[in-house]
Write an enzyme that holds these catalytic residues in place. Structure first.
Site, short mmCIF file in Angstrom:
data_model
loop_
_atom_site.label_atom_id
_atom_site.label_comp_id
_atom_site.label_asym_id
_atom_site.label_seq_id
_atom_site.Cartn_x
_atom_site.Cartn_y
_atom_site.Cartn_z
N VAL A 28 1.20 -1.42 0.38
CA VAL A 28 -0.33 0.33 -0.15
C VAL A 28 0.86 1.15 -0.24
O VAL A 28 1.95 1.30 0.40
CB VAL A 28 -0.89 0.52 1.32
CG1 VAL A 28 -2.22 -0.69 0.77
CG2 VAL A 28 -0.19 -0.11 2.32
N SER A 29 0.04 2.90 -0.21
CA SER A 29 1.09 3.40 -0.26
C SER A 29 1.51 4.34 0.40
O SER A 29 2.57 5.34 1.35
CB SER A 29 0.55 4.28 -1.78
OG SER A 29 0.47 4.07 -2.84
N THR A 30 0.37 4.61 1.23
CA THR A 30 0.59 5.32 2.63
C THR A 30 -0.04 4.45 4.03
O THR A 30 -0.70 3.53 3.52
CB THR A 30 -0.65 6.41 2.52
OG1 THR A 30 -1.65 5.87 2.31
CG2 THR A 30 -0.20 6.95 1.30
N GLN A 78 -3.94 2.95 4.53
CA GLN A 78 -4.30 1.94 3.80
C GLN A 78 -4.90 1.09 4.10
O GLN A 78 -3.61 0.68 4.67
CB GLN A 78 -3.67 2.52 2.05
CG GLN A 78 -4.21 3.99 1.43
CD GLN A 78 -3.38 3.65 0.41
OE1 GLN A 78 -2.23 2.68 0.32
NE2 GLN A 78 -4.15 3.93 -1.56
N SER A 81 5.60 4.74 -0.49
CA SER A 81 4.51 4.97 -1.61
C SER A 81 6.10 5.60 -2.65
O SER A 81 5.22 6.26 -3.49
CB SER A 81 4.46 6.25 -1.39
OG SER A 81 5.42 7.30 -0.30
#
Length: 152
Positions: free
Chosen positions: A9-11, A14, A37
């Site tokens: 996941v990017s952040t 999330q 990210s």
């Protein structure tokens, strides 16, 4: 054959659990994940661990290609590394298998989509003019003629 899965996941806010549940349902023996990210694969230690761990006959499984790479160059490098180990790449939400020519074609098409996003998407929706052009350029009859054109 070992099924090795990778999620990202990017952040930090999330939820990675959705990807992990999908990968468990796909029968993964090993699941590695990270919250990064980065648009590049540089510094993604869990991804490197997965690539190092792959052996002949193994499968690397992700939910979607964009969880693996955000550029065609990085995706190509990963696919080459997977193939060099004698393994295959699969995704749970995008049906393909790099064990055949059609799977490789699909991976390359899917890999191009994250690169197109800034140009072709505005406010979370595809721009109408670009959507029409993109759909016209990827018609089914074009995809079906590829094997003939390349003598496959």
């Amino acid at each position: 054959m070992t099924i090795i899965c990778y999620a990202r996941v990017s952040t930090a806010d999330q939820n990675i659990e959705i990807q992990i549940a999908a990968l468990k349902a796909a029968g993964c023996d090993v699941i590695r994940f990270e919250k990064r990210s980065d648009t590049s694969t540089k510094g993604r230690t869990e991804l490197q661990t997965v690539l190092d761990f792959l052996r002949e006959g193994d499968a690397l499984v992700v939910t979607r290609i964009d969880r693996l790479a955000r550029s065609i160059a990085d995706l190509s490098d990963i696919v080459r590394a997977v193939k060099a180990k004698g393994a295959t790449l699969k995704a749970t939400e995008q049906p393909f298998d790099t064990g055949n020519i059609y799977g490789e074609l699909t991976v390359n098409l899917l890999g191009a989509l994250p690169n197109l996003r800034p140009t072709y998407v505005k406010n979370g929706r595809p721009r109408a003019s670009h959507r029409r052009k993109l759909l016209a350029s990827i018609r089914a009859d074009h995809l079906q003629s590829i094997p003939t054109r390349f003598g496959i």
